[in-house]
Design a protein around this motif. Structure first.
Motif, mmCIF file in Angstrom:
data_model
loop_
_atom_site.group_PDB
_atom_site.id
_atom_site.type_symbol
_atom_site.label_atom_id
_atom_site.label_comp_id
_atom_site.label_asym_id
_atom_site.label_seq_id
_atom_site.Cartn_x
_atom_site.Cartn_y
_atom_site.Cartn_z
ATOM 1 N N GLY A 120 0.800 -1.226 0.000
ATOM 2 C CA GLY A 120 0.000 0.000 0.000
ATOM 3 C C GLY A 120 0.825 1.265 0.000
ATOM 4 N N ARG A 121 2.128 1.112 0.033
ATOM 5 C CA ARG A 121 3.003 2.284 -0.009
ATOM 6 C C ARG A 121 2.799 3.018 -1.339
ATOM 7 N NH1 ARG A 121 7.166 5.678 2.547
ATOM 8 N NH2 ARG A 121 7.665 6.938 0.746
ATOM 9 N N ILE A 122 2.503 4.308 -1.263
ATOM 10 C CA ILE A 122 2.237 5.080 -2.476
ATOM 11 C C ILE A 122 3.564 5.518 -3.086
ATOM 12 C CG2 ILE A 122 1.074 7.134 -3.392
ATOM 13 C CD1 ILE A 122 -0.834 5.113 -2.076
ATOM 14 N N PRO A 123 3.761 5.262 -4.373
ATOM 15 C CA PRO A 123 5.004 5.738 -5.011
ATOM 16 C C PRO A 123 5.170 7.246 -4.799
ATOM 17 C CG PRO A 123 3.818 4.258 -6.485
ATOM 18 C CD PRO A 123 2.921 4.496 -5.305
ATOM 19 N N ASP A 124 6.407 7.670 -4.634
ATOM 20 C CA ASP A 124 6.669 9.066 -4.256
ATOM 21 C C ASP A 124 6.169 10.090 -5.270
ATOM 22 O OD1 ASP A 124 7.742 8.364 -1.851
ATOM 23 O OD2 ASP A 124 9.813 8.275 -2.590
ATOM 24 N N GLN A 126 3.372 10.024 -6.771
ATOM 25 C CA GLN A 126 1.909 10.093 -6.792
ATOM 26 C C GLN A 126 1.418 10.738 -5.509
ATOM 27 O OE1 GLN A 126 1.860 5.709 -8.429
ATOM 28 N NE2 GLN A 126 -0.215 6.265 -7.782
ATOM 29 N N ASN A 127 0.561 11.758 -5.671
ATOM 30 C CA ASN A 127 -0.031 12.394 -4.490
ATOM 31 C C ASN A 127 -1.344 11.710 -4.181
ATOM 32 O OD1 ASN A 127 2.059 14.321 -4.227
ATOM 33 N ND2 ASN A 127 1.177 15.415 -5.967
ATOM 34 N N ASP A 128 -1.251 10.447 -3.838
ATOM 35 C CA ASP A 128 -2.457 9.670 -3.615
ATOM 36 C C ASP A 128 -2.521 9.203 -2.169
ATOM 37 O OD1 ASP A 128 -2.514 9.971 -6.319
ATOM 38 O OD2 ASP A 128 -2.221 7.850 -6.796
ATOM 39 N N PHE A 129 -3.742 9.012 -1.698
ATOM 40 C CA PHE A 129 -3.924 8.406 -0.391
ATOM 41 C C PHE A 129 -4.002 6.895 -0.557
ATOM 42 C CE2 PHE A 129 -5.330 11.027 3.469
ATOM 43 C CZ PHE A 129 -4.308 11.920 3.260
ATOM 44 N N PRO A 130 -3.643 6.162 0.487
ATOM 45 C CA PRO A 130 -3.825 4.713 0.412
ATOM 46 C C PRO A 130 -5.310 4.338 0.457
ATOM 47 C CG PRO A 130 -2.883 5.341 2.542
ATOM 48 C CD PRO A 130 -3.023 6.591 1.744
#
Lengths: 362, 327
Positions: A120-124, A126-130
């Motif tokens: 679930g770690r978001i790639p750096d 991407q400004n996304d929430f898990p």
């Protein structure tokens, strides 16, 4: 006068551009470059095949419970493709298509569904929430990010996804209300897929549409054919532009259908008929988009065939990568990571004691 | 240096942190124009403007939930929940997201928010305005639970809480809000979260308290010294979670006798955890059963009877005598 009418804008647009057999209303088709159209098509197809593979992996016991997205690809790709990469995505738990579009690796999703939150770690970039599991609970986060964007004078916008069931939750109300009051740049995308597990849409709300709930918050609302990628994209373009221009939030209701199970722990035959599912299969968002693209010579049957085989390889590679990664994630003590910035001493002690007792078992 | 009430000291902490760091903002019900129902945020609206001192709709879940979003964009929101008795509407956001987002995102998004809330009985308030449910929050991994006892430590702890990388639940005792003044230095100071303090020295007995019960505990300590010649070591916990057991462990090993005081309900309350740690680490040093002087396992009564519910100095003295003389 003791009693008079208050004029409240209560007409809600319903937008449909691409018919079930792929005929388009050319005046309404969004102006999209060929490569963008093909990218959207590829993402939808990839999502469908990935969903099918995950279902089969789950049935084989290789991954755990997950929420399939089949049927909702147009709602998600139509909406998310209106964002810039720097914008924010705040998903619920069924946003596989949107996440893949943003760049979330399939291997990560497989690792997540394989029981490791490392996935679930978001790639750096991407400004996304898990993924957020509790229904509607992610909407306040979108409202808060939107507030921050406005406060920081940052023109990025926020898009959040949720279902018809979420509109019954308090967090839906609180978030749209907050977003309306402060005019924050948030696009609320409701995927009305007709079913919240076993509870039908009409049991969630007496309202004729879910889009009309926007009226109560003083914000624009629109209902679109959620299986029509063009209709969703047009509504999303308008909403994103409105948000970016500082004109506040929008509620989009995508009328769509969950073709598969709620999650892999669900048996829909208990609550809905085969006939209903077949009716919606006839409105499949992917086949109608393909008909359109083929009619305009943007795609051929051969292209689709080679795309299918490319996608299959890609999914195979992702599963190989996920398996390899998961085989290195054996250390259960990693579950103590990231609970706090710095682990309190007695929790550190629990970690050490666990490690020591593990050693005794060996 | 100025003599301040706890309300004024908290206001000073907010003002200085907002002055120093533009990412700090305040949001909640009536925090702006009204300055908060207890006036903790008084004057901040004029100084920092309505974008940073946000009068929100009456909606606890989105007050905390929007703060969870704001932190991802680099802000440091300090939310005020008007009374801890209304914080349960935000419990979902605190438990499901504030406490978990760092962990769920594998460290991508820390959650440096503060949720301030007045707690506790003793000010003749309505139902739901007098609870002391710190256990709810202390029981949740990922949250920190802080309860200052006076103006100076309240100011220092609020500064620490705002600067902390993790979500801090910050309980403010209504009983202590305006009850007394203390010298509070002009320059900012901090107290590390997770550190208890000894505020009275003695070798006969260990008294452990925090928040609104600390003053009563100190009164009881004076009474014990005067009437019984008993010198109590008094520990102010300041942070409930992560619990600092180092000081009370050392003290209990020295005195062998312990009384724990809080206004929270007794069963499954903080005293239970403290007793468990004492038994685990210091069992062989104890000379007598540990005593709990706490709120009862009933709802906090309406105000006419609230003093009968709260631990009084007399009840603390009685508990201490039990620890000293019981056989």
């Amino acid at each position: 006068m003791p009693r008079e009418k208050i004029n409240i804008p209560c007409e809600i647009d319903h937008l449909s551009i691409l018919s079930e057999d792929g005929e388009a209303d050319e005046e309404l088709v969004p102006d999209l470059a060929e490569d963008e159209l093909l990218r959207m098509h590829r993402s939808m197809l990839l999502t469908r095949r990935f969903d099918e593979r995950m279902l089969s992996l789950q049935r084989q016991g290789q991954i755990g419970t997950f929420a399939p997205v089949s049927g909702q690809e147009a709602s998600q790709i139509g909406a998310i493709s209106a964002l810039d990469q720097e914008d924010w995505l705040v998903p619920a738990f069924r946003e596989t298509a949107a996440m893949l579009w943003r760049g979330t690796p399939m291997a990560g999703i497989l690792i997540f569904n394989g029981g490791y939150n490392e996935g679930g770690r978001i790639p750096d970039d991407q400004n996304d929430f898990p993924i957020a599991v509790p229904v509607a609970s992610q909407l306040p986060h979108a409202a808060g990010i939107g507030y921050a964007m406005k406060y920081l004078d940052d023109d990025r916008v926020v898009m959040t996804f949720f279902g018809d069931g979420a509109t019954s939750e308090g967090d839906f109300h609180e978030s749209l209300n907050f977003a309306g009051v402060f005019g924050v740049p948030v696009v609320f995308v409701c995927q009305n897929n007709q079913w919240a597990i076993s509870t039908p849409r009409e049991r969630q709300s007496k309202s004729k549409t879910l889009a009309q709930k926007a009226v109560a918050y003083g914000i624009p609302g629109i209902q679109v054919d959620g299986n029509d990628v063009f209709a969703v994209r047009v509504a999303a373009n308008e909403a994103v532009e409105r948000a970016r221009e500082g004109d506040g939030p929008t509620l989009i209701e995508c009328v769509t259908y969950r073709l598969s199970v709620h999650t892999t722990a669900d048996d829909p035959s208990k609550y809905r008929s085969e006939e209903e599912v077949e009716e919606w299969e006839a409105r499949d968002p992917i086949t109608r988009f393909q008909s359109y693209l083929i009619d305009r010579d943007l795609l051929t049957e051969d292209d689709i065939e080679s795309l299918e085989s490319e996608i299959k390889d890609e999914i195979d590679d992702a599963w190989d990568e996920a398996k390899a990664t998961m085989s290195d994630l054996g250390d259960p003590d990693d579950m103590f990571d990231h609970v706090y910035a710095e682990l309190p001493p007695y929790v550190q002690q629990q970690r050490e004691n666990r490690e020591a007792s593990d050693g005794e078992d060996d | 240096m100025a003599e301040l009430t706890m309300v004024e000291a908290l206001n000073l902490a907010l003002r200085q942190e907002m002055d120093e760091d533009e990412s700090v903002l305040v949001l909640g019900e009536d925090v702006g124009v009204d300055g908060g129902v207890f006036r903790v945020t008084e004057g901040l609206l004029d100084e920092f403007g309505e974008e940073r001192v946000i009068d929100t709709p009456l909606a606890e879940s989105v007050i905390v939930g929007s703060s969870v979003g704001m932190v991802a964009a680099g802000l440091r929101p300090v939310c005020e929940l008007q009374f801890s008795g209304f914080s349960y509407l935000a419990m979902h956001q605190l438990e499901s997201h504030a406490s978990r987002l760092r962990w769920r995102s594998r460290g991508r998004y820390g959650v440096p928010l503060v949720a301030r809330m007045p707690y506790g009985a003793g000010v003749r308030a309505l139902e739901h305005h007098s609870e002391s449910k710190e256990t709810y929050y202390a029981h949740t991994p990922g949250l920190k639970m802080v309860i200052p006892s006076g103006p100076r430590n309240a100011r220092a702890l609020l500064v620490s809480a705002i600067r902390d990388p993790d979500p801090v639940i910050f309980f403010e005792s209504k009983l202590a809000y305006r009850a007394f003044r203390e010298d509070v230095p002009d320059d900012s100071e901090t107290i590390p979260i997770g550190e208890s303090r000894r505020i009275r020295e003695g070798d006969d007995l260990t008294l452990i308290a925090y928040g609104g019960m600390l003053r009563r505990t100190l009164e009881a300590a004076d009474q014990l010294a005067e009437e019984d010649g008993i010198e109590a070591d008094v520990i102010d916990l300041l942070t409930i979670s992560p619990l600092d057991d180092s000081l009370f462990t050392e003290s209990a090993r020295r005195t062998g006798r312990v009384v724990i005081v809080h206004e929270a309900h007794r069963s499954f309350g903080p005293a239970g955890e403290i007793m468990a740690r004492l038994i685990e680490k210091s069992f062989y040093y104890l000379e007598a059963p540990i005593q709990r002087v706490t709120g009862y396992d009933i709802h906090v009564p309406f105000f006419a009877r609230e003093q009968a519910y709260l631990p009084s100095a007399d009840r603390i003295v009685a508990g201490a005598r039990e620890a000293m003389y019981a056989r």
